[in-house]
Motif scaffolding. Structure first.
Motif, short mmCIF file in Angstrom:
data_model
loop_
_atom_site.label_atom_id
_atom_site.label_comp_id
_atom_site.label_asym_id
_atom_site.label_seq_id
_atom_site.Cartn_x
_atom_site.Cartn_y
_atom_site.Cartn_z
N LYS A 22 0.85 -1.19 0.00
CA LYS A 22 0.00 0.00 0.00
C LYS A 22 0.88 1.25 0.00
O LYS A 22 1.73 1.42 0.87
N MET A 23 0.69 2.12 -1.00
CA MET A 23 1.50 3.32 -1.10
C MET A 23 0.92 4.45 -0.25
O MET A 23 -0.30 4.57 -0.11
N LEU A 24 1.79 5.29 0.28
CA LEU A 24 1.37 6.49 1.00
C LEU A 24 0.96 7.55 -0.02
O LEU A 24 1.36 7.49 -1.19
N PRO A 25 0.16 8.57 0.39
CA PRO A 25 -0.31 9.59 -0.57
C PRO A 25 0.82 10.26 -1.36
O PRO A 25 0.71 10.43 -2.58
N HIS A 26 1.92 10.61 -0.69
CA HIS A 26 3.00 11.29 -1.42
C HIS A 26 3.70 10.34 -2.38
O HIS A 26 4.24 10.77 -3.42
N GLN A 27 3.71 9.03 -2.07
CA GLN A 27 4.31 8.06 -2.98
C GLN A 27 3.45 7.89 -4.24
O GLN A 27 3.98 7.78 -5.35
N GLU A 28 2.13 7.86 -4.04
CA GLU A 28 1.21 7.79 -5.19
C GLU A 28 1.40 9.00 -6.10
O GLU A 28 1.46 8.88 -7.32
N SER A 29 1.49 10.17 -5.50
CA SER A 29 1.66 11.40 -6.26
C SER A 29 2.97 11.39 -7.04
O SER A 29 3.00 11.75 -8.23
N ALA A 30 4.05 10.97 -6.40
CA ALA A 30 5.36 10.94 -7.06
C ALA A 30 5.35 9.95 -8.23
O ALA A 30 5.90 10.25 -9.31
N MET A 31 4.73 8.78 -8.04
CA MET A 31 4.67 7.80 -9.13
C MET A 31 3.84 8.33 -10.29
O MET A 31 4.22 8.19 -11.47
N ALA A 32 2.70 8.95 -9.99
CA ALA A 32 1.83 9.47 -11.05
C ALA A 32 2.55 10.54 -11.87
O ALA A 32 2.43 10.58 -13.10
N LYS A 33 3.31 11.41 -11.21
CA LYS A 33 4.06 12.44 -11.93
C LYS A 33 5.07 11.81 -12.89
O LYS A 33 5.21 12.23 -14.04
N ALA A 34 5.77 10.79 -12.40
CA ALA A 34 6.77 10.13 -13.24
C ALA A 34 6.11 9.42 -14.43
O ALA A 34 6.59 9.50 -15.56
N VAL A 35 4.99 8.75 -14.17
CA VAL A 35 4.30 8.03 -15.24
C VAL A 35 3.76 9.01 -16.28
O VAL A 35 3.78 8.72 -17.49
N SER A 36 3.29 10.18 -15.84
CA SER A 36 2.77 11.16 -16.81
C SER A 36 3.86 11.59 -17.79
O SER A 36 3.58 11.84 -18.96
N LEU A 37 5.10 11.67 -17.32
CA LEU A 37 6.21 12.01 -18.21
C LEU A 37 6.44 10.89 -19.23
O LEU A 37 6.63 11.14 -20.42
N VAL A 38 6.42 9.65 -18.75
CA VAL A 38 6.63 8.50 -19.63
C VAL A 38 5.54 8.45 -20.70
O VAL A 38 5.82 8.22 -21.89
#
Length: 504
Positions: free
Chosen positions: A360-376
């Motif tokens: 289970k990811m923490l809120p800031h971890q979810e946000s960081a992953m989403a930002k990275a995926v949006s770049l990809v």
């Protein structure tokens, strides 16, 4: 090279770039806590007018401004199907999306796949819904790049670097500002778009001798096409036209970028008001469609129908105003491309990685992953456009609409009843996806209107939008298997949503 048009274009592009980076500070929460809900939905804080501009900027894209007139320029009246489908979509939006908004808001859902997960408690159905959304979004993002590429080429700029530079800027401010960036830019984009279209549909017909003369010249030009087309529908096109409108309307409201824009609203009433106000864009779309006939009447000659509108602007307007119009189209690519990349990253983070990972990811971890995926996602779309032929993106987009229609049983029916069994829904989804893809493949992805061959007593051959028979198969199989699975008491999962959220 058209230096004046290019200078005006660059000026407006610079203004929206600054607005995109400024948006990171707009309505920023005092807590400063990073979360997927804040970055991907702007904290669900948008009121009626911002939501109106955002959804309008989301649904009426650069590719809409390019592709709808291009369809009329190349194929005549059949291209007008986009007008009735926009009309059908908003009553459907009024009925379905406020209820979905309430459930998603109550439970903190960020995507429609989150809703499916909570409603049915089936991980594999959730993954199927999320995967469909991501697959359908990728060519859609690429098509925004196609629209921008055509606009840049019309000003005399060629090569890879202008397009790459534009999307590096887009990636940067989307990464920093999230959904707030396209929300701010959508206001500018929509105002520019209205000015552009009203000027075009008033000034150009006057220059060409009036609309009567425009339609006459357009009909003459279409008659010379191979195959010959017309400004009037032929009887054999009636069913294809109507099913295209119905199927496209069903798909439109299920696309992940639509979900992202709708779920960013501050209340269900904001969604309702927008369902009532957004038909103003349908009026605009009707005017945009006429640009295809204006290009024919103006004598625009091009083998690439997507170039017809930019070439029309360059030929018909002073260079400075042509630059303004082309900037409006290019900015019209930035808004939906940003929202689509955010939607795809939300789906990946929450419903693909999140569903497959046991951690289970923490809120800031979810946000960081989403930002990275949006770049990809954005750079993947850029590579797609730069190194593959443009028709590939268009062909994949035809499949995208067919695929999105297969989510109707799980999401649209699911928000009103949970009678359908999750495993039956998964089987129906698979059948709909396979049959819809097979029909499009049989047409070599050149069209989505499939000649369905039935026995003579059922009317023989019916040419219709491939998504409709695929959806009917999906619904039939889902219903039949639900009866079978419930009769043997097969585990139907747990509905973890609050029943009171569906009432209001």
């Amino acid at each position: 090279m058209h230096p004046i048009a290019l200078a005006v274009f660059c000026l407006f592009f610079l203004l929206v770039t600054l607005a995109g980076f400024w948006a990171a500070r707009w309505r920023r929460p005092e807590s400063g806590i990073a979360s997927l809900e804040e970055w991907g939905l702007a904290g669900r804080s948008f009121g009626t007018w911002i939501t109106w501009f955002l959804i309008g900027g989301d649904l009426y894209t650069a590719y809409t401004v390019i592709a709808v007139p291009a369809a009329l320029y190349g194929a005549g009246a059949i291209g007008f199907f986009a007008i009735p489908y926009a009309v059908i979509a908003y009553p459907y939006m009024m009925l379905v999306l406020p209820r979905l908004w309430r459930v998603c808001h109550r439970h903190g859902y960020v995507t429609f796949a989150d809703f499916v997960s909570g409603r049915y408690g089936n991980r594999w159905l959730t993954i199927a819904i999320a995967l469909t959304g991501v697959l359908a979004l990728m060519p859609y993002i690429a098509l925004q790049l196609v629209g921008m590429k055509v606009v840049i080429a019309a000003m005399g700029l060629h090569g890879e670097w202008p397009l790459a530079a534009a999307f590096i800027i887009l990636a940067a401010y989307t990464y920093s500002s999230g959904l707030r960036a396209p929300a701010v830019i959508a206001v500018v984009k929509d105002l520019m778009l209205y000015i552009m279209v009203l000027a075009a549909v008033i000034f150009i017909p006057v220059k060409l001798g009036g609309y009567h003369h425009v339609f006459e010249l357009a009909n003459q030009a279409l008659a010379t096409h191979t195959p010959a087309a017309s400004i009037f529908l032929k009887p054999g096109q009636f069913l294809g036209y109507s099913t295209l409108a119905i199927g496209s309307a069903l798909a439109l409201m299920l696309y992940p970028h639509t979900a992202t824009a709708v779920l960013s609203a501050s209340s269900a009433n904001v969604v309702r008001r927008n369902a009532a106000m957004l038909p103003a864009y349908s009026f605009l779309l009707g005017l945009i469609a006429l640009l295809g006939y204006l290009a024919l009447a103006a004598g625009i000659k091009t083998s690439d129908t997507s170039s017809s509108v930019p070439l029309l602007f360059m030929q018909s307007f002073p260079e400075w105003f042509a630059g303004f119009c082309l900037a409006a189209v290019a900015i019209g690519a930035l808004v939906p491309a940003a929202i689509m990349s955010i939607a795809a990253s939300n789906l990946f983070t929450r419903n693909l990685y999140g569903a497959l990972s046991s951690r289970k990811m923490l809120p800031h971890q979810e946000s960081a992953m989403a930002k990275a995926v949006s770049l990809v996602v954005k750079f993947g779309a850029l590579i797609f456009v730069l190194y593959l032929p443009t028709p590939y993106a268009i062909e994949m987009q035809l499949l995208g609409g067919i695929w999105m229609c297969q989510l109707v049983p799980s999401i649209v029916i699911g928000v009103f009843t949970r009678w359908l069994h999750p495993w039956a829904l998964l089987a129906g989804w698979a059948a709909g996806m396979a049959s819809g893809t097979a029909m499009a493949a049989e047409l070599h992805l050149k069209s989505s209107v499939y000649p369905l061959h039935l026995p003579a007593w059922l009317g023989g051959t019916w040419a219709m939008y491939a998504a409709i028979p695929a959806l009917l198969l999906n619904l039939a199989l889902s219903a039949i298997l639900t009866i079978v699975f419930r009769s043997v008491s097969w585990n139907s999962g747990v509905d973890s949503t609050d029943a009171s959220a569906y009432v209001g």
